[in-house]
Design an enzyme around this catalytic site. Structure first.
Site, mmCIF file in Angstrom:
data_model
loop_
_atom_site.group_PDB
_atom_site.id
_atom_site.type_symbol
_atom_site.label_atom_id
_atom_site.label_comp_id
_atom_site.label_asym_id
_atom_site.label_seq_id
_atom_site.Cartn_x
_atom_site.Cartn_y
_atom_site.Cartn_z
ATOM 1 N N SER A 3 0.846 -1.196 0.000
ATOM 2 C CA SER A 3 0.000 0.000 0.000
ATOM 3 C C SER A 3 0.877 1.240 0.000
ATOM 4 C CB SER A 3 -0.902 0.000 1.247
ATOM 5 O OG SER A 3 -1.483 1.268 1.460
ATOM 6 N N TYR A 61 -0.661 0.212 10.316
ATOM 7 C CA TYR A 61 -0.861 -0.334 8.973
ATOM 8 C C TYR A 61 0.346 -0.009 8.093
ATOM 9 C CZ TYR A 61 -3.025 -1.125 4.392
ATOM 10 O OH TYR A 61 -3.300 -1.561 3.125
#
Length: 262
Positions: free
Chosen positions: A150, A171
């Site tokens: 990501s 994350y």
């Protein structure tokens, strides 16, 4: 005959979103696909999508696949997944590590349980699954490992933007660790002709997960379809390591690059 005819692919997090789209795309090119995720029945998750539905879509298009219920946070489940793939189809040629468990919580409020679970699924599981499939790939001197990452892996800019406080630090840590694992493993496996790459979308993909976390909307004109990621994943799962490995790639950029030629 597709470019993956005769290959065996394991795709984690294949019940929905990028994982499901990737499983369908690889199968369309001839791969025998093992779709792995926790969600077997719709009642098991508040998010839409099951691995059974992914397999049904593949089979309806003439492809070959089976669903294997897998909790990627459990070591024994990861071992059972690869064993089931090998027993059903033979040794694994392609591993796509896409599964994720994500909580968007500020560091000050993050619990140990959630922290450990995120790292177990997004970092430890890809590491362990790679260890499990590497021996067969090395023996055949061919293989592909793809880790879905990501843009959150990038460091924040300063002064920070308006979304800095919404809880994406852990994350981002997971994805940054996954990317460093990718490049390091690619270097280790280069002599064995095993390609290892990481792939992120250029824009947020409207999946059940990103919609749930309010990261995008279904009508967002700047969103990226999951099929774009799936096409980029295919590109990274059949070219030889000498041509394409050790990349921290972005879907649209990679496809544009390949269209122009290296």
């Amino acid at each position: 005959m597709g470019v993956l005819e005769g290959k065996v692919a394991v795709v984690t997090g294949a019940s929905r979103g990028i994982g499901a789209a990737t499983a369908v795309r690889l199968a369309a090119e001839g791969a025998k696909v093992v779709a792995a995720a926790r969600t077997v029945e719709a009642s098991q998750s508040r998010l839409e999508g099951t691995i059974g539905e992914t397999v049904a879509q593949i089979e309806a298009a003439g492809g070959t696949a089976f669903a294997h219920a897998t909790d990627l946070s459990r070591e024994q489940d990861r071992q059972a997944l690869i064993q089931a793939a090998e027993q059903r189809y033979g040794q694994v040629d392609i591993l796509v590590n896409n599964a994720a468990v994500t909580y968007f919580t500020p560091v000050s409020e993050f619990t140990d349980r959630r922290y450990d679970l995120m790292f177990e699924v997004q970092v430890n599981a890809p590491f362990h699954l790679a260890q499990l499939v590497m021996p067969g790939m090395r023996e055949r001197r061919e293989g592909w490992i793809l880790n879905i990452s990501s843009i959150a892996a990038r460091h924040p800019t300063f002064p920070p933007g308006p979304y800095a406080g919404r809880g994406g630090t852990v994350y981002g840590m997971c994805k940054a660790a996954l990317e460093r694992f990718t490049t390091g493993l690619a270097a280790e496996l280069y002599p064995d002709n095993i390609a290892v790459n990481a792939l992120s979308p250029n824009q947020v993909v409207p999946t059940p997960g990103t919609l749930f976390h309010h990261l995008t909307t279904e009508d967002d004109p700047n969103a990226e379809p999951a099929t774009v990621m799936a096409e980029a994943a295919l590109a990274l799962c059949h070219r030889p390591a000498a041509e394409l490995t050790g990349r921290i790639a972005y879907s649209q950029d990679l496809l544009a690059e390949l269209q122009k030629g290296f």
